[in-house]
Structure formats: C-alpha cells, structure tokens
Enzyme design. Structure first.
Site, PDB file in Angstrom:
ATOM      1  N   ASN A  55       0.832  -1.224   0.000  1.00  0.00           N
ATOM      2  CA  ASN A  55       0.000   0.000   0.000  1.00  0.00           C
ATOM      3  C   ASN A  55       0.862   1.268   0.000  1.00  0.00           C
ATOM      4  OD1 ASN A  55       0.970   0.222   2.581  1.00  0.00           O
ATOM      5  ND2 ASN A  55      -1.030   0.525   3.562  1.00  0.00           N
ATOM      6  N   ASP A  79      -4.046  -2.966   0.098  1.00  0.00           N
ATOM      7  CA  ASP A  79      -3.868  -2.937   1.541  1.00  0.00           C
ATOM      8  C   ASP A  79      -4.216  -4.319   2.097  1.00  0.00           C
ATOM      9  OD1 ASP A  79      -4.375  -2.447   4.383  1.00  0.00           O
ATOM     10  OD2 ASP A  79      -4.164  -0.335   3.827  1.00  0.00           O
ATOM     11  N   VAL A  80      -3.325  -4.914   2.893  1.00  0.00           N
ATOM     12  CA  VAL A  80      -3.563  -6.288   3.367  1.00  0.00           C
ATOM     13  C   VAL A  80      -4.725  -6.401   4.351  1.00  0.00           C
ATOM     14  CG1 VAL A  80      -1.296  -7.347   3.014  1.00  0.00           C
ATOM     15  CG2 VAL A  80      -1.763  -6.099   5.138  1.00  0.00           C
ATOM     16  N   ASN A 120      -6.200 -12.362   6.462  1.00  0.00           N
ATOM     17  CA  ASN A 120      -6.455 -12.351   5.017  1.00  0.00           C
ATOM     18  C   ASN A 120      -5.460 -13.223   4.248  1.00  0.00           C
ATOM     19  OD1 ASN A 120      -8.732 -10.739   5.110  1.00  0.00           O
ATOM     20  ND2 ASN A 120      -7.538  -8.841   5.078  1.00  0.00           N
ATOM     21  N   TYR A 166       2.721  -2.702  17.826  1.00  0.00           N
ATOM     22  CA  TYR A 166       3.576  -3.514  16.943  1.00  0.00           C
ATOM     23  C   TYR A 166       3.827  -4.884  17.578  1.00  0.00           C
ATOM     24  CZ  TYR A 166       7.665  -4.721  14.051  1.00  0.00           C
ATOM     25  OH  TYR A 166       8.562  -5.337  13.198  1.00  0.00           O
ATOM     26  N   TYR A 180      -4.275 -21.535  12.562  1.00  0.00           N
ATOM     27  CA  TYR A 180      -4.633 -21.982  11.201  1.00  0.00           C
ATOM     28  C   TYR A 180      -3.913 -23.294  10.879  1.00  0.00           C
ATOM     29  CZ  TYR A 180      -7.562 -18.351   9.108  1.00  0.00           C
ATOM     30  OH  TYR A 180      -8.610 -17.540   8.775  1.00  0.00           O
ATOM     31  N   ARG A 207      15.255   4.669  12.090  1.00  0.00           N
ATOM     32  CA  ARG A 207      15.968   3.526  12.650  1.00  0.00           C
ATOM     33  C   ARG A 207      17.435   3.879  12.847  1.00  0.00           C
ATOM     34  NH1 ARG A 207      13.218  -1.705   9.772  1.00  0.00           N
ATOM     35  NH2 ARG A 207      12.504  -0.249   8.213  1.00  0.00           N
TER      36      ARG A 207
END
Ligand code: NAD
Ligand code: UDP
Length: 340
Positions: A55, A79-80, A120, A166, A180, A207
C-alpha cells in the site's frame, strides 16, 4: 481472481545448473519495503514469478523499479487489511511498518495490518493451497529477561505501552498462524527477524543504522538515545533473505518459530563509533531521552536456524555498514544533483 497469473508453478530446465528447477508463483506482501524489495529481487533472480503487493505506506515503487520490466514481476497497490485473491504457491507476509516512528504514527492501523493482514493472507493460503510465511519479529520477546533469546522464551512484553501496537500485533499474528496450522491444517512458517540493515532502508524512518549514517555523512550530531549502553544485534539484509527462503523451503512438518538474526551483539554507542570511523565523519554525540518500553538488550540464539536451515549470517558488521554507507552516499549525491 484479480491477478494476471493464469496457472501455478511449472518446471524449467536451468542450462547453467544442468538441472530442472521448479518455478513458483509467489506473493510478497510489503514487497516494496526495505526487506520485501530485496526478497522480491532474490525470488525473481531465482527464476520465480512474483506478485509484489504493497500500500506504499513506508515502501515505494523506486525500491522495485529495477524489476518492473521483468515479465515475471507484477506490482500491485493493495492494503492487506482487505482480502486479496491470487493463484499462488507461496506467500511471504511482510506487510507492516517496522520502524517505531512509522508503526506509532497510526497504532490502530498497525494492529489492523498485523492481525487482519495475517487473517487475510492465511485465508488466501487456505483457499489456494499456498504455504504462508509470517515475518515476525524479535519484538515478541519484548524487553527480554532471558538472554540471548531462544525460541522457547515467551517474552516480556507490555500490553499497554507505545510499542505494544507492533509487538502485540505481531504476537497475535503468530497465534493466528499456529491456529490456522493446527485447526485448518494450513502449511505455515514463522520467522522471528532480529534488527536488519542494508541498502534501501528508508532514510526517514528513524531507525538507528540509517539515522547514524545520514547524520555522520552530514557531519551532524549523532543522536544517542539514553546513554547508548542498550544493545542490539544487527544482520545484513542479504543474510536475512537467504534465511527466509531456506525457511520457506523446509519440510512442511517444521513450522517454527525460528530466530533469524546475527548474534554479534554490541552497544548502540559502539555502533555510532563504528559509523564515525567508517565515514571519517566529524560528528559528535548528543544524548536524547530513551523512548518508552525500550528493550535494553537483544541477541538471537540461532542454534535452531543452524540445525534446521544450515544457515548462519555471513556478512560482518563492517562489510555490511560499508555497503550501506555507499548506498546512502549515492542517494545523497542524487538528491544534490536534483537540487533537494
Ligand atoms: P518497511 O516499513 O520498509 O516495509 C514494510 C512494507 O509493508 C512497506 O512497503 C509498507 O508500505 C508495507 N505496508 C505497510 N502496511 C501495509 C498494509 N496495510 N498493506 C500493504 N502493505 C503495507 O519495513 P521492513 O524493515 O522491510 O520490514 C518488513 C517486515 O519485516 C515487517 O513485517 C517487519 O515487522 C518485519 N521485521 C523487520 C525488521 C527490521 O529490522 N527491518 C525486524 C523484525 C521484523
Ligand atoms: N537509537 C538511537 N538513536 C537513534 C535511533 C535509535 O540511539 O537515532 C536507539 C534506539 O533507542 C534503540 C536502538 O537504537 O535502542 C535501535 O533502534 P531502532 O529503532 O533501529 O530499532 P528497535 O528499537 O526497534 O530495535
């Protein structure tokens, strides 16, 4: 189906290797980011077809521009957090901002990206029978009490701090991957990536490696957070990408999690001194407050990676830093050329 690949993997004769290779259709989410773009390049180079999905929140087209004309490469803006369909053999799920500056910019979105993105991609893996690899992180260990960190260690993570969006998003993604696998028999892999650096790191994501190199090249003050005694262990991006591909290729029974990192641990101040030495910079240190929930130490135990992947890092810090410094020098001279 909204992708252009009409059929899945096929076999090709590799003349130089005098061998048949399996050419796979591979989806890389977050493929236009720092690590994703190196991964896409390797997979294309290895003869596979790649859909790079991004994205462009922190990644950019320029990171994969050199692949654009390759008929086996496709760049998709997506976008995931929204479901996606493609007939692929393997999925590397990397989509997620990785630097504190960016993942704290919109923490709710960060959690959604990790959690809904995982759901997803796992659902897609199930639908098309693809193997799915999750790019997890050493942040799942939080501010670790066990040192160095082995995969058995459950971590010491704050659920309500500024890094939690995060850390906990990535922990929940690991849980989803395992469930899963257990419940729906999906073929999965989980890697825990430790701090990684190299060319194509974004220059403005805050970073430490990119910050220090950019500051040193401009002879500006080097910003040490805290007293600089906190430790990290940095791996060069090529080592990581090799480890990722080896993990994807392991036997289906081995799912991880597995640490992928360089055990060479040093303090942040030592890193700053090394950058000054290699750039010949006149920069001085300035000290700034330590951000919240900072891990004080971090070092991977890579016994499992050595055993299962026959993998260990091969790029020394100095060698990797020199390549990264050259990269930042080149973008600086390009910026000067276009008058930025
Ligand atoms: P990056 O920010 O350069 O790349 C992340 C990519 O994901 C970017 O291209 C971004 O635009 C894309 N993205 C973000 N949100 C998205 C969304 N909702 N949908 C689609 N794309 C989205 O970071 P990176 O350093 O390349 O990290 C890649 C992965 O590796 C991340 O999952 C990160 O958590 C993990 N990781 C990285 C490190 C490191 O040191 N770089 C360490 C541990 C784990
Ligand atoms: N850091 C620093 N100066 C900077 C940027 C980062 O001293 O300009 C420190 C930061 O506080 C942390 C370490 O360097 O202790 C690594 O930071 P980074 O954001 O690169 O990675 P992470 O904290 O996620 O491991």
């Amino acid at each position: 189906m909204n992708n252009s690949f009409s059929q899945k993997q096929h076999i090709k004769y590799d003349k130089s290797a005098k061998n048949y290779i399996i050419m796979k259709k591979i989806l890389v989410t977050g493929g236009a980011g720092f690590i994703g773009s190196h991964l896409c390049a390797k997979l294309i180079n290895d003869g596979h077809s790649v859909i790079c999905l991004d994205n462009f929140f922190t990644g950019s087209r320029s990171n994969v521009w050199h692949l654009i004309d390759n008929p086996r490469f496709e760049l998709v803006r997506h976008d995931v957090t929204v479901p996606y369909n493609a007939e692929v053999d393997e999925i590397y799920n990397l989509a997620c901002p990785a630097s504190p500056v960016h993942y704290q910019h919109d923490p709710v979105k960060t959690v959604k990206t990790s959690v809904m993105g995982a759901i997803n991609m796992l659902a897609l893996g199930r639908q098309v029978g693809a193997k799915v690899l999750q790019a997890s992180t050493s942040e799942v260990y939080g501010d670790p009490i066990v040192h160095p960190q082995t995969e058995e260690y459950w971590g010491n993570v704050n659920t309500v701090g500024i890094r939690s969006c995060y850390d906990e998003g990535k922990r929940c993604a690991e849980t989803l991957f395992m469930d899963y696998h257990r419940q729906k028999k999906l073929r999965i892999k989980i890697i825990r990536i430790f701090n990684t650096y190299g060319p194509l790191m974004s220059k403005n994501d805050g970073r430490v490696v990119s910050n220090f190199i950019i500051q040193a090249l401009k002879d500006e003050d080097i910003t040490l957070y805290g007293d600089g005694s906190q430790t990290r262990s940095f791996q060069y991006v090529d080592d990581l990408v090799e480890g990722m591909v080896r993990m994807m290729d392991t036997d289906d029974k081995f799912v991880g999690p597995i640490n992928i990192g360089n055990p060479n641990e040093f303090t942040i101040k030592e890193l700053a001194e090394k950058v000054i030495e290699l750039t010949g910079s006149k920069s001085k240190f300035i000290y700034k407050p330590l951000p919240g929930d900072e891990p004080k130490q971090r070092q991977p135990d890579i016994t499992l990676a050595k055993e299962k992947l026959n993998w260990e890092p091969s790029v020394y810090l100095e060698e990797g830093l020199i390549k990264t410094i050259e990269y930042f020098k080149s973008i600086r001279s390009e910026e000067r050329r276009v008058g930025k």
